[in-house]
Every structure is written in C-alpha cells, then in structure tokens.
Scaffold this motif. Sequence first.
Motif, PDB file in Angstrom:
ATOM      1  N   GLU A  37       0.809  -1.214   0.000  1.00 37.51           N
ATOM      2  CA  GLU A  37       0.000   0.000   0.000  1.00 37.51           C
ATOM      3  C   GLU A  37       0.848   1.272   0.000  1.00 37.51           C
ATOM      4  OE1 GLU A  37      -2.735  -0.181   3.285  1.00 37.51           O
ATOM      5  OE2 GLU A  37      -3.175  -2.298   2.884  1.00 37.51           O
ATOM      6  N   ARG A  38       1.975   1.225   0.678  1.00 36.05           N
ATOM      7  CA  ARG A  38       2.790   2.439   0.789  1.00 36.05           C
ATOM      8  C   ARG A  38       4.243   2.042   1.034  1.00 36.05           C
ATOM      9  NH1 ARG A  38       0.701   7.527   1.806  1.00 36.05           N
ATOM     10  NH2 ARG A  38      -1.130   6.539   0.865  1.00 36.05           N
ATOM     11  N   VAL A  39       5.167   2.785   0.414  1.00 33.48           N
ATOM     12  CA  VAL A  39       6.599   2.522   0.547  1.00 33.48           C
ATOM     13  C   VAL A  39       7.319   3.850   0.718  1.00 33.48           C
ATOM     14  CG1 VAL A  39       8.594   1.302  -0.413  1.00 33.48           C
ATOM     15  CG2 VAL A  39       6.282   0.682  -1.153  1.00 33.48           C
ATOM     16  N   GLY A  40       8.293   3.896   1.611  1.00 36.33           N
ATOM     17  CA  GLY A  40       9.118   5.085   1.765  1.00 36.33           C
ATOM     18  C   GLY A  40      10.397   4.960   0.963  1.00 36.33           C
ATOM     19  N   VAL A  41      10.837   6.081   0.393  1.00 37.53           N
ATOM     20  CA  VAL A  41      12.139   6.149  -0.294  1.00 37.53           C
ATOM     21  C   VAL A  41      13.134   6.750   0.682  1.00 37.53           C
ATOM     22  CG1 VAL A  41      13.414   7.141  -2.231  1.00 37.53           C
ATOM     23  CG2 VAL A  41      11.038   6.421  -2.536  1.00 37.53           C
ATOM     24  N   CYS A  42      14.289   6.122   0.833  1.00 43.95           N
ATOM     25  CA  CYS A  42      15.267   6.626   1.797  1.00 43.95           C
ATOM     26  C   CYS A  42      16.643   6.783   1.149  1.00 43.95           C
ATOM     27  CB  CYS A  42      15.338   5.728   3.022  1.00 43.95           C
ATOM     28  SG  CYS A  42      16.512   4.370   2.923  1.00 43.95           S
ATOM     29  N   GLY A  43      17.563   7.294   1.936  1.00 43.97           N
ATOM     30  CA  GLY A  43      18.908   7.565   1.431  1.00 43.97           C
ATOM     31  C   GLY A  43      19.621   6.318   0.939  1.00 43.97           C
ATOM     32  N   THR A  44      19.345   5.179   1.545  1.00 46.07           N
ATOM     33  CA  THR A  44      19.953   3.929   1.081  1.00 46.07           C
ATOM     34  C   THR A  44      19.529   3.630  -0.350  1.00 46.07           C
ATOM     35  OG1 THR A  44      20.032   3.038   3.321  1.00 46.07           O
ATOM     36  CG2 THR A  44      20.130   1.455   1.519  1.00 46.07           C
ATOM     37  N   ASP A  45      18.248   3.844  -0.654  1.00 43.72           N
ATOM     38  CA  ASP A  45      17.762   3.624  -2.015  1.00 43.72           C
ATOM     39  C   ASP A  45      18.489   4.538  -3.004  1.00 43.72           C
ATOM     40  OD1 ASP A  45      15.786   1.786  -1.090  1.00 43.72           O
ATOM     41  OD2 ASP A  45      14.522   3.481  -0.523  1.00 43.72           O
ATOM     42  N   VAL A  46      18.690   5.783  -2.602  1.00 45.08           N
ATOM     43  CA  VAL A  46      19.388   6.737  -3.466  1.00 45.08           C
ATOM     44  C   VAL A  46      20.822   6.276  -3.719  1.00 45.08           C
ATOM     45  CG1 VAL A  46      20.231   9.106  -3.666  1.00 45.08           C
ATOM     46  CG2 VAL A  46      17.944   8.668  -2.751  1.00 45.08           C
ATOM     47  N   GLY A 314       3.491   7.732  -7.618  1.00 46.48           N
ATOM     48  CA  GLY A 314       3.370   6.383  -8.148  1.00 46.48           C
ATOM     49  C   GLY A 314       4.722   5.813  -8.534  1.00 46.48           C
ATOM     50  N   LEU A 315       4.760   4.555  -8.914  1.00 46.13           N
ATOM     51  CA  LEU A 315       6.015   3.903  -9.281  1.00 46.13           C
ATOM     52  C   LEU A 315       6.709   4.614 -10.433  1.00 46.13           C
ATOM     53  CD1 LEU A 315       5.041   0.106  -9.126  1.00 46.13           C
ATOM     54  CD2 LEU A 315       6.683   1.289  -7.634  1.00 46.13           C
ATOM     55  N   ASP A 316       5.951   5.160 -11.366  1.00 45.88           N
ATOM     56  CA  ASP A 316       6.555   5.783 -12.545  1.00 45.88           C
ATOM     57  C   ASP A 316       7.369   7.030 -12.216  1.00 45.88           C
ATOM     58  OD1 ASP A 316       5.550   4.017 -14.625  1.00 45.88           O
ATOM     59  OD2 ASP A 316       3.579   4.793 -14.115  1.00 45.88           O
ATOM     60  N   GLN A 317       7.145   7.610 -11.041  1.00 45.77           N
ATOM     61  CA  GLN A 317       7.868   8.815 -10.654  1.00 45.77           C
ATOM     62  C   GLN A 317       9.080   8.540  -9.771  1.00 45.77           C
ATOM     63  OE1 GLN A 317       3.871  10.697  -9.444  1.00 45.77           O
ATOM     64  NE2 GLN A 317       5.144  12.479  -9.875  1.00 45.77           N
ATOM     65  N   VAL A 318       9.261   7.290  -9.374  1.00 45.73           N
ATOM     66  CA  VAL A 318      10.313   6.985  -8.400  1.00 45.73           C
ATOM     67  C   VAL A 318      11.705   7.235  -8.972  1.00 45.73           C
ATOM     68  CG1 VAL A 318      11.343   5.213  -6.938  1.00 45.73           C
ATOM     69  CG2 VAL A 318       8.864   5.360  -7.165  1.00 45.73           C
ATOM     70  N   GLY A 319      11.922   6.914 -10.258  1.00 41.84           N
ATOM     71  CA  GLY A 319      13.236   7.147 -10.866  1.00 41.84           C
ATOM     72  C   GLY A 319      13.657   8.598 -10.745  1.00 41.84           C
ATOM     73  N   ALA A 320      12.730   9.516 -10.983  1.00 42.42           N
ATOM     74  CA  ALA A 320      13.042  10.934 -10.863  1.00 42.42           C
ATOM     75  C   ALA A 320      13.337  11.308  -9.417  1.00 42.42           C
ATOM     76  CB  ALA A 320      11.872  11.767 -11.397  1.00 42.42           C
ATOM     77  N   VAL A 321      12.594  10.727  -8.479  1.00 43.36           N
ATOM     78  CA  VAL A 321      12.849  10.994  -7.061  1.00 43.36           C
ATOM     79  C   VAL A 321      14.248  10.523  -6.683  1.00 43.36           C
ATOM     80  CG1 VAL A 321      12.166  10.385  -4.713  1.00 43.36           C
ATOM     81  CG2 VAL A 321      10.416  10.949  -6.410  1.00 43.36           C
ATOM     82  N   LEU A 322      14.617   9.316  -7.126  1.00 49.88           N
ATOM     83  CA  LEU A 322      15.954   8.787  -6.818  1.00 49.88           C
ATOM     84  C   LEU A 322      17.048   9.650  -7.436  1.00 49.88           C
ATOM     85  CD1 LEU A 322      15.272   4.974  -7.358  1.00 49.88           C
ATOM     86  CD2 LEU A 322      15.638   6.134  -5.175  1.00 49.88           C
ATOM     87  N   ALA A 323      16.740  10.280  -8.555  1.00 51.25           N
ATOM     88  CA  ALA A 323      17.717  11.149  -9.219  1.00 51.25           C
ATOM     89  C   ALA A 323      17.794  12.536  -8.583  1.00 51.25           C
ATOM     90  CB  ALA A 323      17.366  11.283 -10.700  1.00 51.25           C
ATOM     91  N   GLY A 324      16.992  12.765  -7.549  1.00 49.52           N
ATOM     92  CA  GLY A 324      17.084  14.022  -6.818  1.00 49.52           C
ATOM     93  C   GLY A 324      16.094  15.084  -7.233  1.00 49.52           C
ATOM     94  N   GLU A 325      15.171  14.749  -8.120  1.00 49.04           N
ATOM     95  CA  GLU A 325      14.187  15.742  -8.539  1.00 49.04           C
ATOM     96  C   GLU A 325      13.139  15.941  -7.445  1.00 49.04           C
ATOM     97  OE1 GLU A 325      12.474  15.096 -12.376  1.00 49.04           O
ATOM     98  OE2 GLU A 325      14.369  14.369 -13.243  1.00 49.04           O
TER      99      GLU A 325
END
Length: 343
Positions: A37-46, A314-325
Amino acid sequence: MSASTVRALVVTGPGRAEVQEVPAPVAVPGEVVVDVERVGVCGTDVEFFTGEMAYLHQGHAAYPMRLGHEWAGTVSAVGGGVDPSWVGRRVTGDTMLGDRTCRRCRRGHQHVCAQRQEVGIRGGRPGALAEQLAVPARSLHPLPGAVDAVLGALVEPGGNALRAAQAAAVGPGDRALVLGPGAIGLLTAMFLRAGGADVHLMGRTEESLAFARDLGFAHTCTEDTLPDLPFDAVVDASNAAHLPALALDLVEPAGRVVYIGLAGSPSRIDTRTLVLEDVTAVGVLSASPGLADTIAAYASGAVDPRPLVAATVGLDQVGAVLAGERVEGAGPGPKIHVDPTRI
C-alpha cells in the motif's frame, strides 16, 4: 498487469531505473505475499541508484535491483506452514532476515547476521517498490487500526530512530543535540522529546531548520551558531564525515554519543577524548529490535511522524525521485512515499 505479473521498480544500473512487469511473487512455505500500500524512499535507495552504496562493491548486492524496505500493506496469500489468519491483516515487516542458525541469530541479533538478507537491499531479496512483495511470515509485524499505511511505512525508519533515542539514555532534565534534521534525525528528535528530553537540532540549511521549528523544535542552529550549552547526549544522524568527531567534542563528560548516520568516506574520532571524558559511544544499524515499540508509539499518538511525508507518488515517478528531482507540489518534509497502485 496480468495475474502472473506485477509492476515493480527495477534499478538496472547506476542512474538507471524503470518500471517493469515482473513475475508475481509466490507464497512459498514459511512466507506470505503482501499487497503493498505504501513505501518510503530513503537515502539507502538513493545510494543504490547512484552506485555509491557499499554493498554493491562488497558483493552483498548487484544490479538489477528491486528496492524498497520501508513499507506497509495487506497480506493476500500465505505459504505452507503459515497461519492462514494472516490473510487480510495489515502489516509491516522487518528488513533484516537472518539465517536463524548462526550464533548471532541464536542470541537474538539477526540484524547483524553475516549471512542475512535485507529486503530490497542485500542478498537478492526483492523490495517493496512493487505492487506485491513476498516476505517470511516470521518478519511480519501486525499494524493496529490506529496505524494507517502512511504510519506503517514509517515504522522502519522510526525503529532506527527509536533505538537511537533509547541509546541516548536521556529524559526529563536532560538536554540532547541531534546533528542532521533529515528523516532519521527528526524522528529521533521526536522520540527524544516524547521521553521528556530538551531537544536541540543542528542542520545546514534554513529550510530544514525552519521545518524542524514547525514541528515544535524551538532550539535549532547551524554549526556556526551552536549554543554554548552542556549536552548530555549527542546523536549524529548526518552523512558528514567530520560530525562524528564534533559530536564527541560537544557531549558532556559521562554523556552518550549515538552514531546512526553514515558518511560516504571514513570518519575519525579521538578515542582519548572518549576515555578521558568517560563517554559512552553507541552505533545503531537496524530498526529490528525497535519495530514493535515504534508501532506502539505511533498507535498511542506519542509520536506522529506524518508531517515528514512531503509527497506521495506512483512507481513511474520513483526514478526521478531517486535522481534528486523535487516532486511538484511537495511539502517541506524530507520523506517521499510511493503508492504502487497509483498510475
């Protein structure tokens, strides 16, 4: 998505991530399948996305990778030997999965098992940035009604922070300083405050410190404006290589320094200071021993970390989040959440 596949974020190499259809997880004996249902993005993922994560260079992880270790969801299937009453229950889970046979595991320290898997991090165990996730039933923690999906996905970082706050061993009448007002630093500050300590936060930017003040932490500073006050405990939740030494310099004799942040290069402390000032230093790696107490703190309202979540994508935006956007319309908090069902 078909019945046999699910959408998942796959990091295929440094700086490369894409949403793919992957085989749907199966509940093998001893495991369950969770609808995420929900996932957090953290510094390790980056760090995995950038290629800087040490596990990539130590042989503990390799591309392609399926990230995501801060999660909440509902059990949809169970494997053999698993209590069927888990089906339909809302859960989160321990990231650290020890081998259950080594000396460390037998002593209750599976989070430092040399052969451990880590969900979405180590040993090839797929993570939660997907529509479904398979994990051992033994790793599950049920979520009470008061702990929604947002809070559930904040249990893992909260468990780390709770352990840091506990290691600081301060309470009413004590003063604590937290270095680094990121997600872990702010969560640690919340747990320290819940325990009655007078909490100060040191950061680098006015934006991060203003957000800390909005959370009710009146005492904020930069390294250049540190107050001349005695600190009974100092928690380093930063990624700056020079701050572990500063933490030791700032703590009161007979006080405690807690190290939970990790720098990209080696840090150095002078152990003569540690000895001559009778300081206790503690390192915190994992949330594992603190998960149940974190859930209880969230359920009671003693700690409410919801304001830390700046946006949900959503999942489609995660790549941009990981890239620092920065997510359009995001709030001031340091944490981005992902809803894998959002298109």
